[in-house]
Scaffold this active site. Sequence first.
Site, short mmCIF file in Angstrom:
data_model
loop_
_atom_site.label_atom_id
_atom_site.label_comp_id
_atom_site.label_asym_id
_atom_site.label_seq_id
_atom_site.Cartn_x
_atom_site.Cartn_y
_atom_site.Cartn_z
CB SER A 35 43.48 24.64 15.08
OG SER A 35 43.91 23.94 16.20
CG ASP B 21 41.09 16.99 13.79
OD1 ASP B 21 40.99 18.19 13.51
OD2 ASP B 21 41.68 16.55 14.82
CG HIS C 97 44.19 19.33 14.32
ND1 HIS C 97 42.96 19.94 14.29
CD2 HIS C 97 45.06 20.29 14.77
CE1 HIS C 97 43.06 21.19 14.72
NE2 HIS C 97 44.31 21.42 15.02
N1 LIG Z 1 50.29 22.02 13.73
C1 LIG Z 1 49.68 23.34 13.72
C2 LIG Z 1 48.21 23.28 14.03
C3 LIG Z 1 47.89 23.11 15.49
O1 LIG Z 1 46.53 23.32 15.71
C4 LIG Z 1 50.41 24.27 14.65
O2 LIG Z 1 51.51 23.91 15.00
O3 LIG Z 1 49.93 25.32 15.02
#
Ligand SMILES: N[C@@H](CCO)C(=O)O
Length: 383
Positions: free
Chosen positions: A161, A318, A348
Amino acid sequence: MAPGIDPSLVTGAWREGDPPGGRLFADLGDLTLDSGATLPDVRLAYETWGTFDGSNAVLVLHALTGDSHVVGEAGPGHPTDGWWGSVVGPGRPIDTDRWFVVAANILGGCQGSTGPASLDPDGLPWGGSFPALTVRDQVRAEVALADRMGIDRWHAVIGGSAGGMRAVEWAVEHPDRVERLMLLATSAAASAEQIALSRTQVAAIQTDPAWFDGDYYDGPVGPLAGLDLARRIAHIAYRSETELQQRFGRATEMDGTWSVDSYLQHHGAKLVSRFDAGSYVVLTSAMDTHDVGRDRGGIASALSRVTARTVVAGIDSDRLYPLHQQQELADLIPGAGPLAVVTSVHGHDGFLVEAEQVGELARDLLADPVERQYIRREASAAE
Ligand SMILES: N[C@@H](CCO)C(=O)O
Ligand SMILES: CC(=O)SCCNC(=O)CCNC(=O)[C@H](O)C(C)(C)COP(=O)(O)OP(=O)(O)OC[C@H]1O[C@@H](n2cnc3c(N)ncnc32)[C@H](O)[C@@H]1OP(=O)(O)O
């Protein structure tokens, strides 16, 4: 504001004087930013696991609300367990008995690194005067940390991410310093939908009456409701429509609240207790700037610079970083090989939840050619 939020809280940031929680701190001096501004006295908090032997360093880059605490229990200084303890650790796919793992809290973050909640040169919280950052600024700080640690070349740089954004920037800007690269659930540039979602989250925070233009740290109250709402918006996109329907459907809680709303309220309250609204604004805005092709002749030209052995992986469900974004990375990074698809109903967040599939990809990337043959023989025998 969601139930479960402590109204006396101003910010969930780690503050000077809080327990270090195993953090190390690197004071890296002044950093010139893409904007032309200079950020003075930059500090990165980081943690390490394993022993450095000169060529076994692995950089793990956290996502938006992550931090340096990849492995280990929650405790003084760390409100949550390590966020990737099932992938990183002794005997884990990223084996800290073999690899020297480094994880830094991102520049602009709120878990020990310089960010809006930390003190400026006058000893006051930066707050609203904290400068805008780009992903490249954040990587520049991480390069300074690597230099300080005497790590000239990473055996691997791994990120998911927002962490994947920094990982691909590392490999494009410093190809000679990245031997292997793993990009998870990320993109070459922020898409219009990702920007739309992040702007809406930032608006939720900045329209909170307690935002005070970001200058709330020394006051009695913080923009907790805005941060809570931002998280709820974000978390919908972090999961898949199928999962939410399967888990919650039209169910309600005892008090009549829709169960899916109760679930989002839970995540909102959970984030507010461990994160800072000012950092959330700085970090999501930095993610919007992500474009490896900017000032490099476009995405294809930029990605052609990568020399690392690369694995690109995406989550089949995702809807925030859809597979076509990872396919673009796999297509344009020389020798990246076929896109690895992680099967998950979790959307995701699958890059955090599907530890076994993600771990196998990481173990394979880190292995040397002979080991890799053994791993693949093992895998096919298990099928
Ligand atoms: N849910 C994760 C991944 C977000 O990309 C976070 O809170 O960072
Ligand atoms: C990689 C990075 O840098 S980012 C990761 C950094 N974040 C963290 O490490 C914090 C913990 N991580 C997270 O919360 C991440 O969202 C994830 C992906 C790891 C969690 O995902 P999952 O394991 O699938 O958990 P899920 O999203 O189902 O949430 C479970 C929680 O919801 C609660 N819950 C489930 N249904 C409901 C409901 N109807 N109402 C209220 N709460 C509910 C569960 O009780 C559980 O509570 P808990 O948080 O106290 O355990």
